[in-house]
Design a protein around this motif. Sequence first.
Motif, mmCIF file in Angstrom:
data_model
loop_
_atom_site.group_PDB
_atom_site.id
_atom_site.type_symbol
_atom_site.label_atom_id
_atom_site.label_comp_id
_atom_site.label_asym_id
_atom_site.label_seq_id
_atom_site.Cartn_x
_atom_site.Cartn_y
_atom_site.Cartn_z
ATOM 1 N N ILE A 50 -3.387 -5.588 -3.141
ATOM 2 C CA ILE A 50 -4.564 -6.278 -2.602
ATOM 3 C C ILE A 50 -4.139 -7.555 -1.887
ATOM 4 O O ILE A 50 -4.611 -7.848 -0.781
ATOM 5 C CB ILE A 50 -5.574 -6.579 -3.737
ATOM 6 C CG1 ILE A 50 -6.207 -5.286 -4.238
ATOM 7 C CG2 ILE A 50 -6.633 -7.571 -3.277
ATOM 8 C CD1 ILE A 50 -7.000 -5.440 -5.527
ATOM 9 N N ILE A 51 -3.230 -8.303 -2.493
ATOM 10 C CA ILE A 51 -2.776 -9.558 -1.893
ATOM 11 C C ILE A 51 -2.056 -9.282 -0.572
ATOM 12 O O ILE A 51 -2.285 -9.977 0.426
ATOM 13 C CB ILE A 51 -1.877 -10.337 -2.872
ATOM 14 C CG1 ILE A 51 -2.706 -10.814 -4.063
ATOM 15 C CG2 ILE A 51 -1.191 -11.507 -2.184
ATOM 16 C CD1 ILE A 51 -1.885 -11.338 -5.225
ATOM 17 N N VAL A 52 -1.197 -8.267 -0.545
ATOM 18 C CA VAL A 52 -0.490 -7.918 0.700
ATOM 19 C C VAL A 52 -1.498 -7.542 1.783
ATOM 20 O O VAL A 52 -1.372 -7.980 2.937
ATOM 21 C CB VAL A 52 0.531 -6.781 0.456
ATOM 22 C CG1 VAL A 52 1.027 -6.196 1.773
ATOM 23 C CG2 VAL A 52 1.698 -7.276 -0.375
ATOM 24 N N ASN A 53 -2.488 -6.740 1.432
ATOM 25 C CA ASN A 53 -3.497 -6.338 2.423
ATOM 26 C C ASN A 53 -4.286 -7.531 2.943
ATOM 27 O O ASN A 53 -4.580 -7.608 4.139
ATOM 28 C CB ASN A 53 -4.445 -5.291 1.835
ATOM 29 C CG ASN A 53 -3.767 -3.948 1.676
ATOM 30 O OD1 ASN A 53 -2.825 -3.622 2.389
ATOM 31 N ND2 ASN A 53 -4.237 -3.164 0.722
ATOM 32 N N ARG A 54 -4.621 -8.464 2.076
ATOM 33 C CA ARG A 54 -5.322 -9.666 2.517
ATOM 34 C C ARG A 54 -4.441 -10.510 3.436
ATOM 35 O O ARG A 54 -4.906 -11.037 4.441
ATOM 36 C CB ARG A 54 -5.785 -10.492 1.321
ATOM 37 C CG ARG A 54 -6.947 -9.868 0.593
ATOM 38 C CD ARG A 54 -7.413 -10.724 -0.550
ATOM 39 N NE ARG A 54 -8.551 -10.105 -1.208
ATOM 40 C CZ ARG A 54 -9.105 -10.564 -2.312
ATOM 41 N NH1 ARG A 54 -8.619 -11.646 -2.907
ATOM 42 N NH2 ARG A 54 -10.124 -9.944 -2.848
#
Length: 68
Positions: A50-54
């Motif tokens: 999720i953090i990478v996608n954000r």
Amino acid sequence: MTKLTIDDIEYDTSDFSEDQNTWVMELQYNTNVQQQLNYQLSSVKTRGEIIVNRLKGSLVEENDSADS
């Protein structure tokens, strides 16, 4: 009378010695800890995704703003 299967052989734990019953309890505890750790690892991996996608999304937005 709890049954336990190891290598396709079924054992009746009521016939176990005190040491054997202790090992069974230790195995049960070990299995529970493994399941908890697997759940935690899965949660941490998902959070990382999720953090990478954000981060990727914010970088794309930043590049789009710079190109305009």
